[in-house]
Design a protein around this motif. Sequence first.
Motif, PDB file in Angstrom:
ATOM      1  N   SER A 181       0.834  -1.205   0.000  1.00  0.00           N
ATOM      2  CA  SER A 181       0.000   0.000   0.000  1.00  0.00           C
ATOM      3  C   SER A 181       0.865   1.250   0.000  1.00  0.00           C
ATOM      4  CB  SER A 181      -0.918  -0.006   1.223  1.00  0.00           C
ATOM      5  OG  SER A 181      -1.821  -1.096   1.162  1.00  0.00           O
ATOM      6  N   ASP A 226       0.500   4.220  -2.634  1.00  0.00           N
ATOM      7  CA  ASP A 226       0.216   5.573  -2.142  1.00  0.00           C
ATOM      8  C   ASP A 226       1.269   6.571  -2.627  1.00  0.00           C
ATOM      9  OD1 ASP A 226      -1.992   4.614  -0.822  1.00  0.00           O
ATOM     10  OD2 ASP A 226      -1.034   4.546   1.148  1.00  0.00           O
ATOM     11  N   PHE A 232       0.818   7.479  -6.379  1.00  0.00           N
ATOM     12  CA  PHE A 232      -0.271   8.410  -6.682  1.00  0.00           C
ATOM     13  C   PHE A 232      -0.013   9.790  -6.065  1.00  0.00           C
ATOM     14  CE2 PHE A 232      -2.114   4.549  -8.134  1.00  0.00           C
ATOM     15  CZ  PHE A 232      -2.934   4.948  -9.194  1.00  0.00           C
ATOM     16  N   SER A 282      -5.036   8.312  -3.811  1.00  0.00           N
ATOM     17  CA  SER A 282      -4.715   6.885  -3.891  1.00  0.00           C
ATOM     18  C   SER A 282      -5.991   6.080  -4.117  1.00  0.00           C
ATOM     19  CB  SER A 282      -4.033   6.422  -2.607  1.00  0.00           C
ATOM     20  OG  SER A 282      -2.744   6.958  -2.497  1.00  0.00           O
ATOM     21  N   GLU A 321      -1.309   0.422 -11.177  1.00  0.00           N
ATOM     22  CA  GLU A 321      -1.043   1.843 -11.375  1.00  0.00           C
ATOM     23  C   GLU A 321      -1.639   2.364 -12.671  1.00  0.00           C
ATOM     24  OE1 GLU A 321       3.022   1.561  -8.666  1.00  0.00           O
ATOM     25  OE2 GLU A 321       3.205   2.031 -10.804  1.00  0.00           O
TER      26      GLU A 321
END
Length: 553
Positions: free
Chosen positions: A225, A229, A232, A239, A270
């Motif tokens: 994660s 995160d 983004f 995110s 992504e």
Amino acid sequence: MDESTPVQVGIEANHRPIPGSERRVVAGAKRIAPVDPNERITATVLLRHRASTELVHRIEELSTLPFATRTHMTHEEFSTNHGADPSDIQKIREFANQHDLTVEQVNLAARTVILSGTTSSFNQAFAVDLAHYEHPDFTYRGREGAIHVPEHLTDVVVAVLGLDNRPQASPHFRIYNEEAGQTRALASQISYTPPQVAQLYNFPTNVNCSDQCIGIIELGGGYTSSNIDQYFTNLGLPSPTVAAVSVDGSTNQPTGNANGPDGEVDLDIEVAAAVAPGARIVVYFAPNTDAGFLNAITTAIHDTTNKPSVISISWGGPESSWTTQGMQAMNSAFQDAAALGVTVCCASGDNGSTDGVSDGNVHVDFPASSPYALACGGTRLTESGGTIASEVVWNDGSNGGATGGGVSSVFALPSWQSNANVPSSANSSGQTGRGVPDVAGDADPASGYQVLVDGQQFAIGGTSAVAPLWAGLLAIANHTLGHPVGYVNPLLYSIPSQDGAFRDITSGNNDINGSNQLYQAGPGWDACTGLGSPNGSKLIDALSQVGSASEIH
């Protein structure tokens, strides 16, 4: 007798081979020893549909209907009318009991039964001889010849998968830099963020796809994660919501090696999430076997909790590396997806018209070659001043890869491709089959996608990037149109060329050796880039207005 020599397994008089279940030893591998008869393993049994003729008819009807009048089955309707028949499940339970096998899991909608037991029990039940095989790159539990079932089950059992656990598929991504054995593209690099690619392809902006879920199939690797995160944050975007689903015991397990399968996982997440803002991402992790691949797909398609409307698959292998039963099992699952209104986007491969097979023939990649999948090919994209300056077939030769494409040797030419001028196969058979790919997008590592993998930023290409790109676009379409496009292939081939929904790619070929140039790009559909790359906004508008598949141009 040497323990590496196959033994003759007794086949009971009333047993019959499952058509298309024959396996051969992986090229370059050799048998080492029998599997311990007391070792416990699992296998997946796929059963027939209920009312299969009615299901096929309904899907065929879907392919002729205008978008606005299409209706899809609910999960409940599908399970009740076309899932496994409970009486068939009972027959498998009785068969398992007779052979000391345990029914571990039943999925009525997916028509799968997972059995467990000792190797000895499986050998006897299915008349196979499971052994360990050694290849220079891996070892696997395998078999030779066909799988057998009792005569009264021959119409019930469609496939038995997982007895042989050889690696079934490879990820279709290419890293630009020459690191850890990855090949270097033969061109100077200009990379883009996924939103930049979406802008070049005129994807709608200011959309919120929070009502959409994109499913992603992964056969290895994982994500963190924190990495997602950070990516983004770097893009200046919120995110996404990302969840992992475990299939057959596999979980989200990042390797920490950015050049390995983590590259595939992070790339898929992504790209899909960046081009379809707000879309929920659910990643289905499964073992890289024929059973694992099938179970990941059926889990995603029949997921009544997350209900993905689009599924992205960037793993595959040449049709010749599959058993016929394995391909038919997955093709059948994609039929389920069509009935439920779920679109399946598949990468068409990164090894040109041979798909990496060195037998002197051309090959296409599966599952992209399924007629119920949207096969995604690759281009090299050049930008100038925020617009596309040029776009040609991605082909960097044998050192850098090239888009897959060609003519299936397994699946017949679909009716919706009948006017697309799909050529005969370039093989000596000259057969006519399903043409691959259907669509295309930026895939050359030298014009690749800027991604963050295990904390490292670099550019990745390959048709692996095109499948989530199209998945994101179709999630936008589903949101914008308020109705899933579902089985989109017949609709795409119905769009008049003057609508400008596609950028026709007319330059290049996918002969990775650069000599025969068997499949060339040209006006209209071709076996390198399909119908072309998308003009997103025009494509969505065209989908809302498209007529029947009989109006193919």
